[in-house]
Design an enzyme around this catalytic site. Structure first.
Site, PDB file in Angstrom:
ATOM      1  N   ASP A 170      -6.945   4.562  -4.641  1.00 17.17           N
ATOM      2  CA  ASP A 170      -7.597   4.439  -3.326  1.00 17.17           C
ATOM      3  C   ASP A 170      -8.201   5.824  -3.077  1.00 17.17           C
ATOM      4  O   ASP A 170      -8.417   6.571  -4.044  1.00 17.17           O
ATOM      5  CB  ASP A 170      -6.587   4.025  -2.236  1.00 17.17           C
ATOM      6  CG  ASP A 170      -7.259   3.643  -0.922  1.00 17.17           C
ATOM      7  OD1 ASP A 170      -7.834   2.548  -0.834  1.00 17.17           O
ATOM      8  OD2 ASP A 170      -7.241   4.455   0.038  1.00 17.17           O
ATOM      9  N   LYS A 216       0.866  -1.190   0.000  1.00 18.73           N
ATOM     10  CA  LYS A 216       0.000   0.000   0.000  1.00 18.73           C
ATOM     11  C   LYS A 216       0.896   1.232   0.000  1.00 18.73           C
ATOM     12  O   LYS A 216       2.042   1.177   0.453  1.00 18.73           O
ATOM     13  CB  LYS A 216      -0.882   0.011   1.254  1.00 18.73           C
ATOM     14  CG  LYS A 216      -2.082   0.919   1.157  1.00 18.73           C
ATOM     15  CD  LYS A 216      -3.240   0.273   0.432  1.00 18.73           C
ATOM     16  CE  LYS A 216      -4.368   1.265   0.208  1.00 18.73           C
ATOM     17  NZ  LYS A 216      -5.571   0.620  -0.348  1.00 18.73           N
TER      18      LYS A 216
HETATM   19  P1  NDP Z   1     -12.809   8.081  -2.909  1.00 16.58           P
HETATM   20  O1  NDP Z   1     -11.737   9.068  -2.717  1.00 16.58           O
HETATM   21  O2  NDP Z   1     -13.375   7.859  -4.261  1.00 16.58           O
HETATM   22  O3  NDP Z   1     -14.032   8.406  -1.939  1.00 16.58           O
HETATM   23  C1  NDP Z   1     -13.878   8.446  -0.546  1.00 16.58           C
HETATM   24  C2  NDP Z   1     -15.174   8.890   0.062  1.00 16.58           C
HETATM   25  O4  NDP Z   1     -15.082   8.795   1.468  1.00 16.58           O
HETATM   26  C3  NDP Z   1     -15.493  10.340  -0.235  1.00 16.58           C
HETATM   27  O5  NDP Z   1     -16.877  10.523  -0.219  1.00 16.58           O
HETATM   28  C4  NDP Z   1     -14.832  11.062   0.925  1.00 16.58           C
HETATM   29  O6  NDP Z   1     -15.371  12.339   1.199  1.00 16.58           O
HETATM   30  C5  NDP Z   1     -15.115  10.113   2.061  1.00 16.58           C
HETATM   31  N1  NDP Z   1     -14.052  10.245   3.073  1.00 16.58           N
HETATM   32  C6  NDP Z   1     -12.731  10.027   2.892  1.00 16.58           C
HETATM   33  N2  NDP Z   1     -12.051  10.271   4.032  1.00 16.58           N
HETATM   34  C7  NDP Z   1     -12.979  10.650   4.919  1.00 16.58           C
HETATM   35  C8  NDP Z   1     -12.910  11.038   6.270  1.00 16.58           C
HETATM   36  N3  NDP Z   1     -11.740  11.073   6.940  1.00 16.58           N
HETATM   37  N4  NDP Z   1     -14.074  11.338   6.891  1.00 16.58           N
HETATM   38  C9  NDP Z   1     -15.264  11.299   6.222  1.00 16.58           C
HETATM   39  N5  NDP Z   1     -15.375  10.946   4.927  1.00 16.58           N
HETATM   40  C10 NDP Z   1     -14.266  10.633   4.308  1.00 16.58           C
HETATM   41  O7  NDP Z   1     -12.245   6.714  -2.313  1.00 16.58           O
HETATM   42  P2  NDP Z   1     -12.759   5.225  -2.545  1.00 16.58           P
HETATM   43  O8  NDP Z   1     -14.219   5.213  -2.735  1.00 16.58           O
HETATM   44  O9  NDP Z   1     -11.872   4.623  -3.558  1.00 16.58           O
HETATM   45  O10 NDP Z   1     -12.367   4.555  -1.158  1.00 16.58           O
HETATM   46  C11 NDP Z   1     -13.275   4.485  -0.052  1.00 16.58           C
HETATM   47  C12 NDP Z   1     -12.844   3.391   0.894  1.00 16.58           C
HETATM   48  O11 NDP Z   1     -12.841   2.135   0.184  1.00 16.58           O
HETATM   49  C13 NDP Z   1     -11.438   3.522   1.467  1.00 16.58           C
HETATM   50  O12 NDP Z   1     -11.415   2.971   2.769  1.00 16.58           O
HETATM   51  C14 NDP Z   1     -10.599   2.646   0.545  1.00 16.58           C
HETATM   52  O13 NDP Z   1      -9.411   2.197   1.166  1.00 16.58           O
HETATM   53  C15 NDP Z   1     -11.567   1.512   0.302  1.00 16.58           C
HETATM   54  N6  NDP Z   1     -11.300   0.698  -0.868  1.00 16.58           N
HETATM   55  C16 NDP Z   1     -11.275   1.256  -2.125  1.00 16.58           C
HETATM   56  C17 NDP Z   1     -11.052   0.460  -3.223  1.00 16.58           C
HETATM   57  C18 NDP Z   1     -11.123   0.992  -4.604  1.00 16.58           C
HETATM   58  O14 NDP Z   1     -11.082   0.183  -5.550  1.00 16.58           O
HETATM   59  N7  NDP Z   1     -11.250   2.292  -4.824  1.00 16.58           N
HETATM   60  C19 NDP Z   1     -10.759  -0.981  -3.089  1.00 16.58           C
HETATM   61  C20 NDP Z   1     -10.887  -1.486  -1.739  1.00 16.58           C
HETATM   62  C21 NDP Z   1     -11.119  -0.645  -0.692  1.00 16.58           C
HETATM   63  P3  NDP Z   1     -14.527  13.654   0.820  1.00 16.58           P
HETATM   64  O15 NDP Z   1     -14.629  13.762  -0.661  1.00 16.58           O
HETATM   65  O16 NDP Z   1     -15.184  14.749   1.556  1.00 16.58           O
HETATM   66  O17 NDP Z   1     -13.124  13.396   1.298  1.00 16.58           O
END
Ligand code: NDP
Length: 442
Positions: A165, A125
């Site tokens: 991510d 990672k």
């Molecule tokens: P994105 O950046 O596309 O979206 C993240 C979302 O979560 C946004 O809505 C963001 O809001 C919100 N968010 C992020 N950090 C915080 C925080 N500290 N508090 C509140 N809201 C938060 O990321 P992903 O959708 O790709 O990833 C989301 C989760 O899924 C993560 O845990 C990631 O590790 C996991 N994941 C992702 C994969 C992938 O293929 N993308 C695969 C496996 C797991 P804002 O825009 O306001 O920051």
């Protein structure tokens, strides 16, 4: 003192000040106890000491220039955790909260998740404490190029293959891929989540969210149930949340919430995903705008989506976003299933509360493995210089998620408690990696 306890104490002493990493280690060590205590082979080969210590941890300076001409410096990370079963594989996160503890917890979990997919990928990672919010297109591009300038020397199609991510989507992967190619003069599948014109896989964008819903459907079917007619709450509004909402809706569920780091929306009529996609994927705006555009939708800047009554809860934002009080509220409101789209979104207390209340709980390692699984399919397509149709990839994804569910459920039944999918996923993931490590010697 037991072998597991000795290792746990040594890991805690060596990694002081890394709470997220210790949370992830504690969960795995606790749940694999029956396996580790069943044979001396793990202790004799120091498997736990070795699996909790990354192969290497790379930290580097990422200098870039902002639009006002100021030189800015961020910190970059790549933790190459374990490559017993394949090249290191895991995403890159760009978020101001990123630190070594967070990258290590994510890299550690990735080892077991990647093992569960049945595909030949190890765990790693990376990321940076760079905050992409509010940055111009040029600033993002320059940051990504600077980040890759250092990272390029540590990765490669058969060495380490990063993906997206939080904060890293198709745009950032494109800039990083361009810089890698410029530096190395080689066209190879060194990153996944690439755009379709240059080696990306169809269905990669949808994979994590779709995979989450597929495995939750499998879990619900095991008790004669499904998404149809169910109310679903989802947190986040990024890549995982959007495509989980899309598939849950397709299967007949009604998704009523989404959120971002500023607040959340509730739409009793069911979230209109076209509106969310336009706000998030096109305009890169805030979820608040949803309530401005859709009549009857409410926006809340306080509280969390978990206060809304639902049958199925899918946390898809970030780590530790669902705590014990949220779990108690969900249980009181009659939740029947929880599936972790984000990595480690539920605190340990919250997981314990769900399990004690017999809520079906699918942990991230199994539930969100669809993303990395399709990334591995992207690697296969790149190696073969081929690209498969959407239907082909989606059908492979469905099969992989079913296989993960079956492996997780049978490991739970065999070694722990039936339907303890936390133990099941950790045990099934651990066994394959441990066998490979033992076979390959110290
Ligand atoms: P994105 O950046 O596309 O979206 C993240 C979302 O979560 C946004 O809505 C963001 O809001 C919100 N968010 C992020 N950090 C915080 C925080 N500290 N508090 C509140 N809201 C938060 O990321 P992903 O959708 O790709 O990833 C989301 C989760 O899924 C993560 O845990 C990631 O590790 C996991 N994941 C992702 C994969 C992938 O293929 N993308 C695969 C496996 C797991 P804002 O825009 O306001 O920051």
């Amino acid at each position: 003192m037991s072998y597991i306890q000795e290792v746990r104490n040594a890991v805690a002493a060596r990694n002081a000040g890394q709470p997220e990493f210790m949370q992830a280690v504690d969960e795995v060590l606790t749940t694999i106890t029956p396996i580790v205590e069943s044979s001396d082979v793990y202790k004799a080969n120091a498997i736990l000491e070795r699996i909790t210590e990354p192969d290497r941890q790379i930290m580097f300076r990422v200098p870039w220039t902002d639009d006002n001409g100021n030189i800015r410096v961020n910190r970059g990370y790549r933790v190459q955790f374990n490559n017993a079963i394949g090249p290191y594989k895991g995403g890159l996160r760009l978020h101001p909260s990123v630190n070594l503890s967070i990258i290590k917890f994510l890299g550690f979990e990735q080892i077991f998740k990647n093992s569960l997919t049945g595909l030949p990928i190890g765990g790693g990672k990376g990321g940076s404490d760079f905050d992409p919010k509010g940055k111009s297109e040029r600033e993002i591009r320059e940051f990504c190029q600077s980040f890759m300038t250092e990272l390029a020397r540590h990765i490669g199609a058969d060495v380490d293959v990063p993906a997206g991510d939080i904060g890293v989507g198709g745009r950032e992967i494109g800039y990083m891929f361009g810089q890698y190619k410029r530096l190395k003069n080689v066209y190879e599948g060194v990153l996944t989540g690439k755009g379709l014109p240059y080696g990306g896989s169809l269905a990669r964008t949808e994979a994590t969210g779709y995979g989450l819903v597929y495995i939750i459907q499998n879990m619900l079917e095991s008790i004669g149930n499904g998404f149809k007619g169910k109310t679903v709450t989802i947190s986040g509004s990024g890549n995982v949340a959007i495509y989980a909402a899309q598939k849950a809706t397709e299967l007949g569920g009604k998704v009523v919430t989404m959120s971002d780091s500023n607040g959340w929306v509730y739409d009793k009529n069911g979230i209109d995903l076209q509106v969310v996609k336009d706000i998030k994927e096109v305009k890169r705006g805030r979820i608040k705008e949803y309530a401005d555009q859709v009549s009857g939708a409410e926006y809340h800047s306080d509280g969390k989506v978990w206060q809304v009554k639902c049958d199925i809860a899918l946390p898809c934002a970030t780590q530790n976003e669902l705590d014990i009080s949220d779990a108690k509220t969900l249980i009181k409101n009659g939740v029947t299933a929880v599936g972790e789209g984000a990595n480690m979104p539920s605190t340990t207390d919250a997981i314990n509360a769900f399990q004690a209340a017999h809520v079906l709980f699918m942990p991230a390692k199994a539930a969100n493995a669809g993303g990395v699984a399709v990334s591995a399919l992207e690697m296969s397509q790149n190696s073969q210089r081929l690209s498969w149709s959407f239907e082909e990839v989606d059908s492979k994804l469905k099969g992989i998620m079913r296989d993960i569910f079956n492996k997780t459920a049978s490991a739970a039944k065999l070694y722990a408690t039936p339907a303890d999918y936390v133990a099941g996923a950790n045990i099934a993931g651990f066994l394959k990696v441990a066998q490979a490590m033992i076979a390959q010697g110290v």
